[in-house]
Design a protein around this motif. Structure first.
Motif, short mmCIF file in Angstrom:
data_model
loop_
_atom_site.label_atom_id
_atom_site.label_comp_id
_atom_site.label_asym_id
_atom_site.label_seq_id
_atom_site.Cartn_x
_atom_site.Cartn_y
_atom_site.Cartn_z
N THR A 215 0.81 -1.21 0.00
CA THR A 215 0.00 0.00 0.00
C THR A 215 0.85 1.27 0.00
N THR B 254 0.25 5.25 1.23
CA THR B 254 -0.67 6.18 1.87
C THR B 254 -0.07 7.57 1.87
N ASP C 101 -5.19 6.00 2.18
CA ASP C 101 -4.72 5.05 1.18
C ASP C 101 -4.91 5.63 -0.23
#
Ligand SMILES: Nc1ncnc2c1ncn2[C@@H]1O[C@H](COP(=O)(O)OP(=O)(O)O)[C@@H](O)[C@H]1O
Ligand SMILES: [Mg+2]
Length: 355
Positions: free
Chosen positions: A60, A62, A67
């Motif tokens: 991921t 962010t 996100d």
């Protein structure tokens, strides 16, 4: 500095090939962060993931805690500068710089004011009416920089923007880039394979090797305390002694090298036989080690004159290559093929993990 962008477990595969093997990286707000590593180590791929041009296979991204992994590049609103200038050839310098504002619907009066501000920031006053072809490579890259910053992006991504320029122009632009970073306060993520460029520009450097980041630190910390052999050898020049029979003794590591007993401060971690010493701490002379010093005999293979100093390449009896620096003005009467002592203060040696 607070965290701006955070990447966790980012992987990218192209078919069976793993270009990124699980990268964790915290980018701080307002810092100048450099991705440094050999060609093919994954720097551009990670920058493309940051930009939103590549979707990670896993992991991921962010921004300020939200996100953004699936957010497309045009909605991230980050500025970008590449190695090629990618300017619009049929537009003037001013129109090139104004373009991102135009597509964002900024009114002409504000556009003109912002373009003028950018032209001054990158030192292109008197060039605004010219076409890009009429400019030098360095000037074209200044236009690209102005165009990438004109809409005040919170993050600027630069992929080897200076690589195509000759040495003098590159050094000039490095200096200017640093100044622009200071004036704008924007977070810069800069890619290079040039160690000196990384050392000169960065607040922090992320060292890439083989699809991963092996260490992130300030230039000073990376140079003084590399955590592995790759980083030690990649950043600047270094001497590495592989010690025989290394043993721990009262906070020191003692080992053997070409018949000499070598002593170095013990590291925090486990014992390793790899002792590193930067060339600037090494002396080359006819007399062996004093108390508090280590010494190894080696013959002079090469003397490389570099103006301000002379680089000495030596070879120890077991074939290990060593490097020392003699500054201009230091006695330098050593001869090619001569066998001399390479000495250094024990406390200047660093044991690094073996890998
Ligand atoms: N679109 C792609 N398809 C296949 N392989 C790719 C692609 N993009 C990059 N790679 C491979 O991933 C590796 C890392 O590339 P890259 O991130 O461009 O490295 P760097 O910028 O550090 O030189 C290289 O081996 C490259 O060939
Ligand atoms: Mg690249």
């Amino acid at each position: 500095m607070t965290s701006h962008i955070e990447m966790v477990g980012v992987q990218k595969t192209f078919g069976a090939f793993h270009a990124l093997k699980g990268v964790d990286l915290d980018i701080r707000r307002g810092e100048f962060l450099t991705f440094l590593g050999p060609s093919g180590s994954g720097k551009t791929t990670l920058l493309m993931v940051l930009a939103g041009f590549e979707t990670p296979t896993a992991g991921t991204v962010t921004k300020d805690g939200a996100d953004i992994t699936g957010v497309s590049a045009d909605r991230r609103n980050f500025g970008m500068v590449f190695q090629g200038y990618a300017l619009f050839p049929h537009m003037s310098v001013a129109d090139n710089i104004a373009f991102p504002l135009k597509i964002r619907g900024v009114a002409k009066r504000e556009r003109d004011a912002r373009v003028a501000e950018m032209i001054e920031l990158v030192g292109l006053t008197n060039h605004q009416a010219k076409r890009p072809q009429a400019l030098s490579g360095g000037q074209q890259q200044r236009v690209a920089l102005a165009r990438a910053l004109v809409f005040k992006p919170e993050l600027l991504l630069l992929d080897e923007p200076l690589s195509a320029l000759d040495k003098n122009m590159r050094e000039q632009l490095q200096f200017e880039l640093k100044e622009v970073h200071r004036k704008t306060g924007t977070t810069f993520v800069f890619v290079t394979h040039d160690q000196n460029e990384a050392l000169a520009l960065s607040d922090r450097i992320a060292i890439f090797n083989n699809g991963g980041i092996v260490q992130v630190d300030t230039p000073e910390q990376l140079y003084a305390a590399p955590r592995d052999r790759f980083t030690a050898e990649f950043l600047g020049s270094i001497n590495i002694f592989e010690l025989d029979n290394p043993r721990q003794l009262d906070g020191f590591v003692v080992g053997d090298f070409c018949g000499q007993k070598i002593i170095a401060p013990a590291p925090d971690g486990g014992a390793s036989p790899l002792l590193s010493v930067r060339p600037e701490f090494v002396d080359v002379r006819k007399i062996g080690p004093d108390a508090g010093e280590n010494g190894v005999e080696a013959f002079v293979r090469e003397k490389v004159y570099q103006g301000g100093n002379t680089l000495l390449k030596l070879v120890a009896a077991n074939g290990t290559e060593l490097t020392a620096i003699r500054h201009a003005g230091q006695a330098s009467d050593m001869e090619h093929g001569e066998t001399l002592w390479v000495t250094w203060p024990r406390m200047r040696g660093r044991i690094i993990p073996e890998n």
